[in-house]
Design a protein around this motif. Structure first.
Motif, PDB file in Angstrom:
ATOM      1  N   SER A 140       0.288  -5.353  12.569  1.00 28.21           N
ATOM      2  CA  SER A 140       1.680  -5.234  13.010  1.00 28.21           C
ATOM      3  C   SER A 140       2.676  -5.566  11.914  1.00 28.21           C
ATOM      4  O   SER A 140       3.832  -5.115  11.949  1.00 28.21           O
ATOM      5  CB  SER A 140       1.933  -6.138  14.221  1.00 28.21           C
ATOM      6  N   SER A 141       2.249  -6.337  10.916  1.00 32.61           N
ATOM      7  CA  SER A 141       3.171  -6.727   9.841  1.00 32.61           C
ATOM      8  C   SER A 141       2.993  -5.903   8.566  1.00 32.61           C
ATOM      9  O   SER A 141       3.728  -6.096   7.597  1.00 32.61           O
ATOM     10  CB  SER A 141       2.975  -8.217   9.501  1.00 32.61           C
ATOM     11  N   ASN A 142       2.014  -4.986   8.565  1.00 31.69           N
ATOM     12  CA  ASN A 142       1.735  -4.201   7.367  1.00 31.69           C
ATOM     13  C   ASN A 142       1.786  -2.716   7.733  1.00 31.69           C
ATOM     14  O   ASN A 142       0.810  -2.138   8.207  1.00 31.69           O
ATOM     15  CB  ASN A 142       0.353  -4.571   6.806  1.00 31.69           C
ATOM     16  N   THR A 143       2.937  -2.104   7.507  1.00 34.56           N
ATOM     17  CA  THR A 143       3.125  -0.719   7.929  1.00 34.56           C
ATOM     18  C   THR A 143       2.227   0.248   7.160  1.00 34.56           C
ATOM     19  O   THR A 143       1.770   1.255   7.720  1.00 34.56           O
ATOM     20  CB  THR A 143       4.595  -0.300   7.732  1.00 34.56           C
ATOM     21  N   GLU A 144       1.943  -0.036   5.887  1.00 35.01           N
ATOM     22  CA  GLU A 144       1.072   0.851   5.109  1.00 35.01           C
ATOM     23  C   GLU A 144      -0.356   0.827   5.651  1.00 35.01           C
ATOM     24  O   GLU A 144      -1.010   1.875   5.747  1.00 35.01           O
ATOM     25  CB  GLU A 144       1.088   0.440   3.634  1.00 35.01           C
ATOM     26  N   LEU A 145      -0.840  -0.358   5.994  1.00 38.15           N
ATOM     27  CA  LEU A 145      -2.186  -0.473   6.544  1.00 38.15           C
ATOM     28  C   LEU A 145      -2.276   0.236   7.885  1.00 38.15           C
ATOM     29  O   LEU A 145      -3.227   0.986   8.140  1.00 38.15           O
ATOM     30  CB  LEU A 145      -2.575  -1.948   6.694  1.00 38.15           C
ATOM     31  N   ARG A 146      -1.276   0.016   8.716  1.00 41.85           N
ATOM     32  CA  ARG A 146      -1.284   0.667  10.026  1.00 41.85           C
ATOM     33  C   ARG A 146      -1.278   2.181   9.872  1.00 41.85           C
ATOM     34  O   ARG A 146      -2.008   2.892  10.578  1.00 41.85           O
ATOM     35  CB  ARG A 146      -0.073   0.226  10.858  1.00 41.85           C
ATOM     36  N   ALA A 147      -0.474   2.682   8.939  1.00 39.12           N
ATOM     37  CA  ALA A 147      -0.401   4.125   8.713  1.00 39.12           C
ATOM     38  C   ALA A 147      -1.743   4.683   8.254  1.00 39.12           C
ATOM     39  O   ALA A 147      -2.172   5.763   8.691  1.00 39.12           O
ATOM     40  CB  ALA A 147       0.676   4.434   7.687  1.00 39.12           C
ATOM     41  N   ALA A 148      -2.445   3.937   7.394  1.00 44.65           N
ATOM     42  CA  ALA A 148      -3.745   4.394   6.897  1.00 44.65           C
ATOM     43  C   ALA A 148      -4.787   4.421   8.012  1.00 44.65           C
ATOM     44  O   ALA A 148      -5.616   5.335   8.080  1.00 44.65           O
ATOM     45  CB  ALA A 148      -4.213   3.490   5.765  1.00 44.65           C
ATOM     46  N   LEU A 149      -4.733   3.438   8.885  1.00 42.45           N
ATOM     47  CA  LEU A 149      -5.729   3.338   9.957  1.00 42.45           C
ATOM     48  C   LEU A 149      -5.465   4.313  11.099  1.00 42.45           C
ATOM     49  O   LEU A 149      -6.371   4.600  11.890  1.00 42.45           O
ATOM     50  CB  LEU A 149      -5.767   1.912  10.505  1.00 42.45           C
ATOM     51  N   THR A 150      -4.245   4.815  11.200  1.00 39.29           N
ATOM     52  CA  THR A 150      -3.903   5.725  12.297  1.00 39.29           C
ATOM     53  C   THR A 150      -3.621   7.146  11.817  1.00 39.29           C
ATOM     54  O   THR A 150      -3.235   8.006  12.612  1.00 39.29           O
ATOM     55  CB  THR A 150      -2.666   5.204  13.066  1.00 39.29           C
ATOM     56  N   ASP A 151      -3.827   7.400  10.537  1.00 37.55           N
ATOM     57  CA  ASP A 151      -3.563   8.715   9.950  1.00 37.55           C
ATOM     58  C   ASP A 151      -4.530   9.756  10.538  1.00 37.55           C
ATOM     59  O   ASP A 151      -5.748   9.670  10.345  1.00 37.55           O
ATOM     60  CB  ASP A 151      -3.730   8.644   8.432  1.00 37.55           C
TER      61      ASP A 151
END
Length: 273
Positions: free
Chosen positions: A134-145
């Motif tokens: 929730s605090s790392n938008t780049e990580l979230r984007a990579a995991l949900t791409d």
């Protein structure tokens, strides 16, 4: 019963059957989780098959026989029996069956962690991973791409969690990320954390009595054990006429023999004093 209520009742019955199965320490809960996840993935892909298995116009026995023919030899007999029982039930939507199977797979993995004594760690790691995402938008984007391959996402998670988190945590998160089934990452992690908390709060008492217990006796015994151990207690009941003193109760490694009612009541009184 409403349609929604039918699926809720069917899911509850499936949970009870899985609990009864995994309460036997000889059963490999991690293997059950893998096989349940495989069945979940298949029925998620094969929409027509899951519709046939949940078709209210077909008899429960016919659907159970179909499940046994399709999955017998593909997964263990325990999973075939569990699935046969599930398709005998009524489901409001075919997707509800797959949702229930997915929950059972996660629960079986958490049960394996509970047996290994790592469930508290898994619950904490799921919570912390959710905060990181929730605090790392780049990580979230990579995991949900949606363009990223399943293998790429799994490798990213291995680099993040491998050797740093419990194996169960890595398995649960990898399954969620690679097969999200329409869920958001946040809601999936929240559901996993809730399941872990429920599993942590559940204790099992194996009760062997000389004669079957009445409903009132079961309620009183469950309440007394819950008070004694400070947790909700699930009773696994067995009848053995050779049991002396009327009853034998085992909670984990602790065994209470003889007149269990007197012993439990005495322990509860001492606890309250």
């Amino acid at each position: 019963m409403t349609a929604h209520g039918a699926s809720r009742e069917a899911t509850s019955s499936a949970r009870e059957r899985l609990d009864a199965l995994t309460d036997a320490t000889s059963v490999d809960a991690a293997r059950l989780a893998d096989e349940l996840a495989a069945v979940t993935a298949l029925l998620d892909r094969e929409v027509s098959l899951r519709r046939v298995l949940t078709d209210p116009a077909q008899s429960g026995e016919a659907k159970a026989e179909l499940a046994q023919r399709l999955f017998g030899g593909q997964v263990g007999g325990e999973i075939v029996d569990l699935l046969a029982g599930m398709v005998r039930s009524r489901w409001s939507q075919s997707r509800d069956l797959v949702d229930a199977l997915e929950e059972l797979a996660d629960t079986a993995d958490l049960t394996a962690a509970q047996r290994a004594g790592t469930l508290d760690d898994v619950e904490d790691e799921l919570f912390r991973f959710g905060r990181i995402v929730s605090s790392n938008t780049e990580l979230r984007a990579a995991l949900t791409d949606r363009k990223a391959t399943t293998a790429a996402k799994a490798e990213l998670l291995r680099s993040l969690l491998g050797g740093r988190a419990q194996a169960t945590t890595e398995r649960l998160v990898t399954r969620l990320v690679t097969v999200p089934r329409g869920r958001s990452l946040e809601s999936g992690l929240e559901s996993l954390s809730k399941l872990a908390a429920e599993r942590r709060d559940r204790m099992v008492a194996v009760v062997t009595s000389a004669v079957p217990l009445s409903d009132g006796q079961k309620q009183r015994l469950g309440a007394a054990l819950a008070k004694l151990y400070g947790r909700t207690m699930h009773l696994n009941l067995d009848v053995d006429p050779e049991v002396l003193g009327g009853m034998r109760v085992q909670v984990g490694d602790e065994v209470i023999n003889g007149s269990v009612a007197d012993r439990i009541e005495d322990a509860a009184r001492r606890l309250a004093s």
